[in-house]
Design an enzyme around this catalytic site. Structure first.
Site, mmCIF file in Angstrom:
data_model
loop_
_atom_site.group_PDB
_atom_site.id
_atom_site.type_symbol
_atom_site.label_atom_id
_atom_site.label_comp_id
_atom_site.label_asym_id
_atom_site.label_seq_id
_atom_site.Cartn_x
_atom_site.Cartn_y
_atom_site.Cartn_z
ATOM 1 N N ARG A 27 0.088 7.963 -1.779
ATOM 2 C CA ARG A 27 1.116 8.665 -2.547
ATOM 3 C C ARG A 27 2.024 9.508 -1.654
ATOM 4 O O ARG A 27 3.040 10.027 -2.098
ATOM 5 C CB ARG A 27 0.458 9.587 -3.576
ATOM 6 C CG ARG A 27 -0.385 8.860 -4.583
ATOM 7 C CD ARG A 27 -1.055 9.833 -5.501
ATOM 8 N NE ARG A 27 -0.098 10.464 -6.381
ATOM 9 C CZ ARG A 27 0.276 9.997 -7.560
ATOM 10 N NH1 ARG A 27 -0.228 8.866 -7.994
ATOM 11 N NH2 ARG A 27 1.144 10.637 -8.302
ATOM 12 N N ASN A 100 2.406 18.555 -7.208
ATOM 13 C CA ASN A 100 3.117 17.273 -7.114
ATOM 14 C C ASN A 100 4.262 17.343 -8.107
ATOM 15 O O ASN A 100 4.024 17.518 -9.303
ATOM 16 C CB ASN A 100 2.153 16.129 -7.470
ATOM 17 C CG ASN A 100 2.861 14.801 -7.668
ATOM 18 O OD1 ASN A 100 3.899 14.568 -7.050
ATOM 19 N ND2 ASN A 100 2.317 13.955 -8.517
ATOM 20 N N LYS A 486 9.756 -6.804 0.588
ATOM 21 C CA LYS A 486 8.432 -6.735 1.241
ATOM 22 C C LYS A 486 8.614 -6.607 2.748
ATOM 23 O O LYS A 486 7.953 -5.809 3.393
ATOM 24 C CB LYS A 486 7.581 -7.985 0.936
ATOM 25 C CG LYS A 486 7.077 -8.118 -0.479
ATOM 26 C CD LYS A 486 6.047 -7.096 -0.893
ATOM 27 C CE LYS A 486 6.634 -5.866 -1.456
ATOM 28 N NZ LYS A 486 6.830 -5.641 -2.831
ATOM 29 N N HIS A 505 30.389 -15.755 0.469
ATOM 30 C CA HIS A 505 31.361 -14.697 0.200
ATOM 31 C C HIS A 505 31.119 -13.464 1.056
ATOM 32 O O HIS A 505 31.467 -12.360 0.656
ATOM 33 C CB HIS A 505 31.315 -14.339 -1.292
ATOM 34 C CG HIS A 505 31.638 -15.511 -2.168
ATOM 35 N ND1 HIS A 505 32.913 -15.935 -2.393
ATOM 36 C CD2 HIS A 505 30.824 -16.384 -2.811
ATOM 37 C CE1 HIS A 505 32.882 -17.008 -3.165
ATOM 38 N NE2 HIS A 505 31.617 -17.308 -3.432
HETATM 39 C C1 F6R Z 1 7.723 -1.987 -3.695
HETATM 40 C C2 F6R Z 1 7.195 -0.970 -4.568
HETATM 41 C C3 F6R Z 1 8.157 -0.120 -5.322
HETATM 42 C C4 F6R Z 1 7.713 -0.004 -6.785
HETATM 43 C C5 F6R Z 1 8.614 0.988 -7.529
HETATM 44 C C6 F6R Z 1 8.247 1.082 -9.002
HETATM 45 O O1 F6R Z 1 6.723 -2.678 -3.027
HETATM 46 O O2 F6R Z 1 6.014 -0.798 -4.690
HETATM 47 O O3 F6R Z 1 9.452 -0.632 -5.231
HETATM 48 O O4 F6R Z 1 7.766 -1.258 -7.366
HETATM 49 O O5 F6R Z 1 8.495 2.255 -6.956
HETATM 50 O O6 F6R Z 1 6.939 1.513 -9.176
HETATM 51 P P1 F6R Z 1 6.157 1.297 -10.533
HETATM 52 O O7 F6R Z 1 6.054 -0.167 -10.766
HETATM 53 O O8 F6R Z 1 4.844 1.959 -10.344
HETATM 54 O O9 F6R Z 1 7.001 1.955 -11.602
#
Ligand code: F6R
Length: 609
Positions: A27, A100, A486, A505
């Site tokens: 996180r 947080n 990715k 383009h």
């Molecule tokens: C990319 C990734 C992020 C999440 C985005 C949404 O690998 O993990 O782009 O997809 O932060 O997160 P969620 O799906 O948890 O709302």
């Protein structure tokens, strides 16, 4: 976006907190810190950088005690540094806070507190909380926290300890997640479930504007206005092993390999192949609710937004319903037009993404129905939506989303079929055919994963590149976007996803012998066109890495490298095609020595705007 963890019980708190923080490190990992209370005194240690830096600093300290809190930070206000790390303390060093979220009015509060003589040691928004609680402390810690929070604007999940109250942790939340874990000999608080799984599966979700006084055995929950809340614990079915690496070098690789199982679990109990019918037991919408819908709007962020883009194709093609896809952060501020015939489908792995949550509120206010697709049972997005359908991917810990994406696509496909079934836009025979193909997907994905070595070998030839282009058409375009995302996330190589026809383009100017162009050359309506795009790249001296269906011999003549996926229908090919692109990004990152599960600057769950 920052992880918080706390423990109060009969055992030593520090080992629990460190273990919990390691699980929450995805996180945020700009800094970490712990505060433990013993004999009327709180000892706090905090360090910039990853948890291993904190562990090193702890070697020289005695932090014994049976109550404590910890934090792993993703910096928003105040650069990463030892001073800006949490926990933050009041002037007397008695009250310690981990947080947080974002305190939006912190500057105003800080000025007012400074005028009263409070001394600040950091540039964070969080530190004002410690001083505000100090101002309000008149014999009751919970009351003091409540008083402080009444002055605060913004989002928070907090945990507070105070040397004068050795028998309690006060925790509260608003728009940032917080769960309480209950075990025989103690109680935990955590930003998410996977960090608790090793100790307990019995949890209580705290809701917005609730405050909990957590004790070794019995605690209580109230609203911010002081109304008592009675809430029964829920039992989480995730296996504790699922939050461990299980022999893989990284969570990302483990989670790529878990996709066949995750898809099987997501399909389980939802389709009856003999009857060609689809059911979501947990979804509160009826067939009539679905029949009324004349417009679908997908909203999400990042990878989940890419899943929505595939959804646009599926809903329009199968259910013949007008469909759009919106970035949640744009949608929430755009004053979108909608009514009760609009179905907003919010997609989120974590169920806690702040922008997606806000988009849901906006949609509900405008009278739309909201259905969410979530991976975390009981998460904020799941709770705030009118109905929810879960993906059963299990905990996704690697910061780069993989198995969440393919299970989201699986659910979206099922929902499109269900809407088509209800609206009568698809025949029973067609549904039956598609269902049997979908049931074969996990096994096809397993056979694709057996060719991992081929992808690794290709990655070893391109890991030094600085740029990459990903091209796709139709449903292949969102897959190109996801493949590029990715690569960017885990290898820090600049990569762009583009609709293949748009290449002419502009991006075509970038093509040279140093930039690999990954092309989704899947069989289907647009196959001939994509071959044309490959020719255009080759004619400019570009390198083409094609993802193609087995048996496509022509592709060998055109592409420099080919990654084959099993031959199947166009839609199932779309779901399969992302797997080699995930592996490609993974192995390139391995060869570049990157921090795969915790890429720089990223956090798994973005719970702030
Ligand atoms: C990319 C990734 C992020 C999440 C985005 C949404 O690998 O993990 O782009 O997809 O932060 O997160 P969620 O799906 O948890 O709302």
């Amino acid at each position: 976006m920052c992880g918080i963890f706390g423990y109060i019980g009969e055992k030593e708190a520090l080992p629990y907190i460190l273990e919990g923080l390691k699980k929450l490190e995805y996180r945020g990992y700009d800094s970490s810190g712990v505060a433990v209370l013993k004999n009327g005194k709180v000892t706090c240690v905090k360090k910039e950088g990853k948890i291993k830096n904190l562990e090193k600093a702890l070697e020289k300290k005695d932090l014994s005690g049976k109550i404590g809190i910890g934090h792993t930070r993703w910096a928003t206000h105040g650069r990463p540094s030892d001073e800006n790390s949490h926990p933050h303390a009041d002037c007397k060093g008695e009250i310690f806070v981990v947080h947080n979220g974002i305190i939006e009015n912190y500057l105003m509060l800080r000025r007012a507190l400074a005028e009263k003589g409070h001394k600040f040691h950091s540039t964070t928004d969080t530190e004002v909380l410690a001083h505000l609680i100090e101002e309000h402390l008149k014999g009751n810690l919970e009351e003091a926290v409540r008083g402080a929070l009444r002055e605060v604007e913004g989002s928070y999940a907090i945990a507070v300890i105070c040397s004068k109250y050795p028998d309690q942790i006060v925790a509260a939340r608003k728009a940032s997640p917080l769960v309480i874990g209950i075990e025989e000999n103690g109680t935990f608080i955590s930003s998410d479930i996977p960090a608790l799984l090793k100790y307990t599966s019995k949890v209580i979700y705290l809701k917005d504007e609730e405050i909990a006084t957590v004790k070794r055995k019995k605690g209580h929950i109230c609203t911010l206005s002081g109304k008592p809340v009675k809430r029964k614990p829920v039992f989480i079915s995730w296996d504790p092993e699922s939050a461990e690496k299980g022999g893989y070098s990284h969570f990302m690789l483990k989670e790529i390999h878990e996709q066949p199982k995750a898809i099987r679990d997501t399909l389980k109990g939802r389709i009856r192949p003999d009857k060609a019918e689809i059911h979501f037991d947990e979804m509160k919408f009826s067939a009539d609710d679905f029949k009324k819908i004349n417009r679908v709007v997908f909203t999400a962020c990042g990878t989940s937004w890419h899943a929505g883009l595939v959804g646009e194709y599926l809903f329009e093609q199968i259910a013949k319903v007008m469909t759009e896809v919106e970035y949640a952060a744009e949608f929430r501020y755009r004053d979108p037009v909608m009514d009760d015939k609009t179905l907003v489908i919010a997609i989120s792995q974590s169920g806690e993404t702040a922008d997606t949550l806000a988009a849901i509120e906006e949609a509900k206010e405008k009278g739309a129905k909201v259905l969410s697709i979530c991976n975390v049972v009981g998460s904020s997005i799941a709770r705030e939506s009118d109905a929810v359908v879960y993906t059963y991917a299990g905990p996704e810990i690697g910061v780069a989303s993989t198995k969440a994406f393919t299970t989201q696509l699986t659910v979206i496909y099922l929902l499109a079929l269900l809407m088509g079934q209800v609206k009568g836009t698809i025949s029973k025979a067609d549904i039956k055919q598609r269902i049997s193909e979908l049931l074969e997907l996990p096994q096809k994905m397993e056979s694709l994963l057996e060719r991992e070595k081929d992808v690794e070998e290709i990655a070893s030839r391109y890991y030094e590149c600085s740029n990459a282009l990903y091209l796709g058409r139709g449903k292949g375009f969102p897959i190109a976007l996801e493949g590029a995302l990715k690569l960017k996330e885990v290898s820090y190589i600049h990569a762009e996803g583009y609709p293949a026809a748009e290449m002419k383009h502009g991006p075509i100017a970038l093509i040279d012998k140093n930039m690999p162009v990954v092309v989704l050359a899947l069989q289907g309506r647009r196959y001939e066109k994509i071959l044309g795009n490959i020719e255009e790249v080759k004619a400019r001296g570009g390198i083409v890495i094609a993802v193609a269906n087995e048996g496509d011999d022509d592709i060998w003549e055109k592409a420099d490298e080919v990654i084959f996926i099993p031959r199947t229908s166009e839609i199932i090919s779309t779901l399969l095609a992302i797997v080699p692109l995930q592996l490609f990004a993974y192995y390139i990152a391995v060869k570049r020595g990157c921090h795969i599960d915790q890429p720089r600057n990223l956090a798994k769950s973005v719970t702030v705007e």
